[in-house]
Design an enzyme around this catalytic site. Structure first.
Site, PDB file in Angstrom:
ATOM      1  NE  ARG A   1      -1.114  -2.086   2.705  1.00 50.62           N
ATOM      2  CZ  ARG A   1      -1.730  -3.559   2.443  1.00 50.62           C
ATOM      3  NH1 ARG A   1      -2.739  -4.458   1.947  1.00 50.62           N
ATOM      4  NH2 ARG A   1      -0.150  -4.398   2.942  1.00 50.62           N
ATOM      5  CB  THR A   2       3.417   2.473   1.998  1.00 46.55           C
ATOM      6  OG1 THR A   2       2.619   1.699   3.510  1.00 46.55           O
ATOM      7  CG2 THR A   2       3.976   3.867   2.816  1.00 46.55           C
TER       8      THR A   2
ATOM      9  NE  ARG B   1       6.951   0.708   5.098  1.00 47.38           N
ATOM     10  CZ  ARG B   1       6.002   0.199   5.169  1.00 47.38           C
ATOM     11  NH1 ARG B   1       5.691  -1.328   4.849  1.00 47.38           N
ATOM     12  NH2 ARG B   1       4.890   0.869   4.872  1.00 47.38           N
TER      13      ARG B   1
ATOM     14  CG  HIS C   1       4.059   3.608   8.939  1.00 46.85           C
ATOM     15  ND1 HIS C   1       3.767   4.268   7.753  1.00 46.85           N
ATOM     16  CD2 HIS C   1       2.896   2.562   8.396  1.00 46.85           C
ATOM     17  CE1 HIS C   1       3.333   4.279   6.668  1.00 46.85           C
ATOM     18  NE2 HIS C   1       2.659   2.797   6.698  1.00 46.85           N
TER      19      HIS C   1
HETATM   20  N1   CP Z   1      -0.131   0.241   6.134  1.00 46.46           N
HETATM   21  C1   CP Z   1       0.556  -0.096   5.628  1.00 46.46           C
HETATM   22  O1   CP Z   1       2.177   0.571   5.349  1.00 46.46           O
HETATM   23  O2   CP Z   1       0.823  -1.696   4.373  1.00 46.46           O
HETATM   24  P1   CP Z   1       2.195  -1.572   3.754  1.00 46.46           P
HETATM   25  O3   CP Z   1       3.184  -2.322   4.267  1.00 46.46           O
HETATM   26  O4   CP Z   1       1.771  -2.698   2.344  1.00 46.46           O
HETATM   27  O5   CP Z   1       2.703  -0.433   3.143  1.00 46.46           O
END
Ligand code: CP
Length: 320
Positions: free
Chosen positions: A66-67, A116, A146
């Site tokens: 997602r991110t 990240r 986050h």
């Molecule tokens: N919510 C979130 O950080 O999802 P991802 O790890 O898929 O980015």
């Protein structure tokens, strides 16, 4: 310290590293700016020229669905050029240090790093090292923060509940290992909710929970009573170095969100989850896919909120 690093002398966002130290006014400005971008996905041309000519590097040393994708989409919609570093195929695997990687990318005249990393403080470290014109956005660092996830969650709550005052919010599950929960708690308190409850077994609550501005509760029936918002969290097994639970099935029995347990919340309560979800571990499929779930709306809102944060940090210009 971090507050000064991420804000300019005029109090504008230069980097976005943590919610800590950001006041209600600035958080509301992020939400209002995101509001102006939210309808863009409906337009035939889904682009604005706010970051035309800027180069953004997505540096994901940890996996993400997602991110990473919503940051990429947000940057593209702001007309920026985006580089997605493939860390597995980069010189990191040949022993290049994080700082040397940053220095080499800086030499290519980039304007922003979205980072990240598994280590808490990684984005903060990079923000301290980069040239003054570069902005750094924390896309999740270890167990620490986050902040863009927290802001898209706040946006989703405001969409449904209109205001934060008077809201009771329950965050359920693995609080101990969750950078999302830490950022959400800071944001919810800064925005003025009535109560933040954290519901978890004692083994999954941080030792300093009493200093976090939350009510710790160890029972779902008690914790979910009359709440407006239920935020479920994944068991972060990749960060567990010993046995924190008897078993996943026992965790689901006690702390998993089922339709029956959700009855304790207000009838119009919304169910949230930052993803990825583990069905049958922290949440039943019937709840994740049910009428009170806003989980996929959170993902959609991630694009507008990240557009807001990227455009605000670039707008600030100058040095912190
Ligand atoms: N919510 C979130 O950080 O999802 P991802 O790890 O898929 O980015």
């Amino acid at each position: 310290m971090t507050r000064h690093l991420q804000l300019t002398e005029q109090g504008r966002l230069k980097h976005f590293l943590t919610i800590e130290g950001l006041d209600r006014e600035l958080l509301t400005e992020i939400l209002d700016t995101a509001e102006s971008f939210v309808g863009m996905s409906e337009h035939q041309v889904k682009k604005v020229p706010l970051l035309r000519g800027k180069t953004i590097v997505n540096l994901f040393f940890e996996n993400s669905t997602r991110t990473r994708t919503t940051f990429e989409l947000a940057a593209t919609r702001l007309s920026a050029d985006v580089l997605n570093m493939d860390i597995a195929r980069s010189a990191t695997s040949k022993g290049e240090s994080l700082l040397d990687t940053i220095r080499n990318l800086e030499a290519m005249q980039v304007d922003m790093f979205v980072v990240r990393h598994a280590l808490s403080g990684a984005a903060h470290f990079i923000a301290q090292q980069v040239a003054p014109h570069i902005s750094v956005i924390n896309a999740g660092d270890g167990q620490h923060a986050h902040p863009t996830q927290a802001m898209l969650d706040m946006f989703t709550i405001r969409q449904h509940k209109k205001q934060f005052e008077g809201l009771k919010v329950a965050i359920v599950g693995d609080i101990l290992h969750s950078r999302v929960a830490r950022s959400q708690i800071l944001a919810l308190n800064a925005l003025g909710v009535a109560e933040v409850r954290v519901i978890a077994p004692k083994t999954l609550l941080p030792a300093q929970v009493k200093t976090m501005g939350v009510t710790p509760i160890h029972d779902m029936d008690e914790g979910l009573a009359d709440v407006d918002v239920v935020i479920m969290l994944r068991l972060q097994k990749e960060r567990m170095n010993s046995a924190f639970l008897p078993s996943e099935s026992e965790f689901f029995r006690c702390f998993g969100l089922t339709e029956a347990k959700l009855q304790r919340a207000k009838p119009d309560a919304i169910v949230m989850h930052p993803g990825p979800i583990n069905r049958g571990v922290e949440i039943a499929s019937s709840v994740a896919d049910g009428p009170q779930s806003v989980i996929l709306q959170q993902v959609s809102n991630g694009v507008a909120v990240r557009m807001a944060i990227m455009s605000m940090t670039m707008r600030s210009g100058g040095t912190a």
